[in-house]
Design a protein around this motif. Structure first.
Motif, PDB file in Angstrom:
ATOM      1  N   MET A 281       0.852  -1.165  -0.217  1.00 42.25           N
ATOM      2  CA  MET A 281      -0.066  -0.242   0.113  1.00 42.25           C
ATOM      3  C   MET A 281       1.092   1.104   0.036  1.00 42.25           C
ATOM      4  N   ALA A 282       1.318   2.038  -1.312  1.00 38.41           N
ATOM      5  CA  ALA A 282       1.790   3.029  -1.906  1.00 38.41           C
ATOM      6  C   ALA A 282       1.321   3.950  -1.091  1.00 38.41           C
ATOM      7  N   PHE A 283       1.964   5.392  -0.560  1.00 36.88           N
ATOM      8  CA  PHE A 283       1.686   6.587   0.232  1.00 36.88           C
ATOM      9  C   PHE A 283       3.146   7.295  -0.941  1.00 36.88           C
ATOM     10  N   ASP A 284       2.127   9.049  -1.314  1.00 32.88           N
ATOM     11  CA  ASP A 284       2.735   9.267  -2.314  1.00 32.88           C
ATOM     12  C   ASP A 284       3.179  10.833  -1.684  1.00 32.88           C
ATOM     13  N   LEU A 285       3.642  11.228  -0.696  1.00 35.81           N
ATOM     14  CA  LEU A 285       3.844  12.258   0.179  1.00 35.81           C
ATOM     15  C   LEU A 285       5.157  13.175  -0.833  1.00 35.81           C
ATOM     16  N   ALA A 286       3.790  14.201  -1.015  1.00 38.82           N
ATOM     17  CA  ALA A 286       4.138  15.486  -1.884  1.00 38.82           C
ATOM     18  C   ALA A 286       4.698  17.255  -1.722  1.00 38.82           C
ATOM     19  N   VAL A 287       5.428  17.479  -1.760  1.00 37.23           N
ATOM     20  CA  VAL A 287       5.769  18.878  -0.789  1.00 37.23           C
ATOM     21  C   VAL A 287       6.199  19.277  -2.411  1.00 37.23           C
ATOM     22  N   ALA A 288       6.037  20.598  -1.375  1.00 36.08           N
ATOM     23  CA  ALA A 288       6.635  22.348  -1.928  1.00 36.08           C
ATOM     24  C   ALA A 288       8.349  21.606  -2.448  1.00 36.08           C
ATOM     25  N   PRO A 289       9.033  21.990  -3.696  1.00 37.79           N
ATOM     26  CA  PRO A 289      10.329  21.667  -3.972  1.00 37.79           C
ATOM     27  C   PRO A 289      11.181  22.498  -3.584  1.00 37.79           C
ATOM     28  N   GLU A 290      10.932  23.664  -2.737  1.00 42.11           N
ATOM     29  CA  GLU A 290      12.018  23.937  -0.937  1.00 42.11           C
ATOM     30  C   GLU A 290      12.000  22.799  -0.541  1.00 42.11           C
ATOM     31  N   ASP A 291      10.928  22.778  -0.441  1.00 42.98           N
ATOM     32  CA  ASP A 291      10.484  21.498   1.323  1.00 42.98           C
ATOM     33  C   ASP A 291      11.198  20.102   1.007  1.00 42.98           C
ATOM     34  N   VAL A 292      11.912  19.986   0.116  1.00 45.23           N
ATOM     35  CA  VAL A 292      12.089  18.928  -0.001  1.00 45.23           C
ATOM     36  C   VAL A 292      13.264  18.496   1.033  1.00 45.23           C
ATOM     37  N   GLY A 293      14.551  19.433   0.883  1.00 50.84           N
ATOM     38  CA  GLY A 293      15.611  18.933   1.787  1.00 50.84           C
ATOM     39  C   GLY A 293      15.059  18.717   3.377  1.00 50.84           C
ATOM     40  N   ARG A 294      13.953  19.611   4.004  1.00 52.78           N
ATOM     41  CA  ARG A 294      13.371  19.665   4.840  1.00 52.78           C
ATOM     42  C   ARG A 294      13.260  18.129   5.133  1.00 52.78           C
ATOM     43  N   VAL A 295      11.956  18.123   4.525  1.00 52.05           N
ATOM     44  CA  VAL A 295      11.360  16.696   5.054  1.00 52.05           C
ATOM     45  C   VAL A 295      12.614  15.206   4.984  1.00 52.05           C
ATOM     46  N   ILE A 296      13.814  15.570   3.932  1.00 58.65           N
ATOM     47  CA  ILE A 296      14.237  14.187   4.399  1.00 58.65           C
ATOM     48  C   ILE A 296      15.109  14.164   5.031  1.00 58.65           C
ATOM     49  N   GLY A 297      15.892  15.418   4.728  1.00 56.14           N
ATOM     50  CA  GLY A 297      16.553  16.103   6.383  1.00 56.14           C
ATOM     51  C   GLY A 297      18.250  15.287   5.704  1.00 56.14           C
ATOM     52  N   LYS A 298      19.295  15.807   6.198  1.00 55.70           N
ATOM     53  CA  LYS A 298      20.755  15.057   6.602  1.00 55.70           C
ATOM     54  C   LYS A 298      20.665  13.974   6.428  1.00 55.70           C
ATOM     55  N   GLN A 299      21.250  13.592   5.124  1.00 53.89           N
ATOM     56  CA  GLN A 299      21.465  12.251   4.987  1.00 53.89           C
ATOM     57  C   GLN A 299      20.228  11.314   5.844  1.00 53.89           C
ATOM     58  N   GLY A 300      19.406  11.723   4.975  1.00 54.83           N
ATOM     59  CA  GLY A 300      18.088  10.998   4.689  1.00 54.83           C
ATOM     60  C   GLY A 300      17.758  10.715   6.529  1.00 54.83           C
ATOM     61  N   ARG A 301      18.319  11.515   7.048  1.00 55.41           N
ATOM     62  CA  ARG A 301      17.458  10.648   8.910  1.00 55.41           C
ATOM     63  C   ARG A 301      15.769  11.131   9.104  1.00 55.41           C
ATOM     64  N   VAL A 302      15.656  12.203   8.743  1.00 54.53           N
ATOM     65  CA  VAL A 302      13.957  12.950   8.841  1.00 54.53           C
ATOM     66  C   VAL A 302      13.147  12.271   7.724  1.00 54.53           C
ATOM     67  N   ALA A 303      13.352  11.658   6.896  1.00 49.77           N
ATOM     68  CA  ALA A 303      12.757  10.649   6.390  1.00 49.77           C
ATOM     69  C   ALA A 303      12.556   9.209   6.430  1.00 49.77           C
ATOM     70  N   GLN A 304      13.699   8.390   7.214  1.00 51.64           N
ATOM     71  CA  GLN A 304      14.595   7.576   7.835  1.00 51.64           C
ATOM     72  C   GLN A 304      12.985   7.672   8.991  1.00 51.64           C
ATOM     73  N   ALA A 305      12.933   9.204  10.083  1.00 50.39           N
ATOM     74  CA  ALA A 305      12.158   8.359  11.454  1.00 50.39           C
ATOM     75  C   ALA A 305      10.998   8.789  11.162  1.00 50.39           C
ATOM     76  N   ILE A 306      10.639   9.849   9.641  1.00 52.86           N
ATOM     77  CA  ILE A 306       8.985   9.488   9.382  1.00 52.86           C
ATOM     78  C   ILE A 306       8.540   8.074   8.941  1.00 52.86           C
TER      79      ILE A 306
END
Length: 84
Positions: free
Chosen positions: A33-58
């Motif tokens: 069951m796939a969920f696609d999260l779309a954010v504004a282009p300038e917010d992609v870095g905030r959601v991914i975080g340094k070395q993907g840590r924020v994305a991994q936590a989510i």
């Protein structure tokens, strides 16, 4: 049980500068069951975080919550320009 889409929205909205651009869509594949999260282009870095840590936590939170689906949950992060 918690709706994964609502959970993703609740986690991500406070992290971004343009909360109105946050959009979560769900689709079912053969295995997930796939969920696609779309954010504004300038917010992609905030959601991914340094070395993907924020994305991994989510992903850790979303994957660990009991889901009503009989499939594994998958989270894909997109910028809004690629969401359509």
């Amino acid at each position: 049980m918690v709706d994964s889409g609502s959970l993703i929205q609740a986690i991500v909205t406070p992290l971004v500068t343009q909360p109105e651009a946050v959009k979560v869509t769900a689709h079912e594949t053969g295995d997930y069951m796939a969920f696609d999260l779309a954010v504004a282009p300038e917010d992609v870095g905030r959601v991914i975080g340094k070395q993907g840590r924020v994305a991994q936590a989510i992903r850790t939170i979303v994957y660990s919550v009991k889901s009503p689906y009989n499939k594994r949950v998958r989270l894909n992060i997109l910028d809004a320009s690629h969401a359509e």
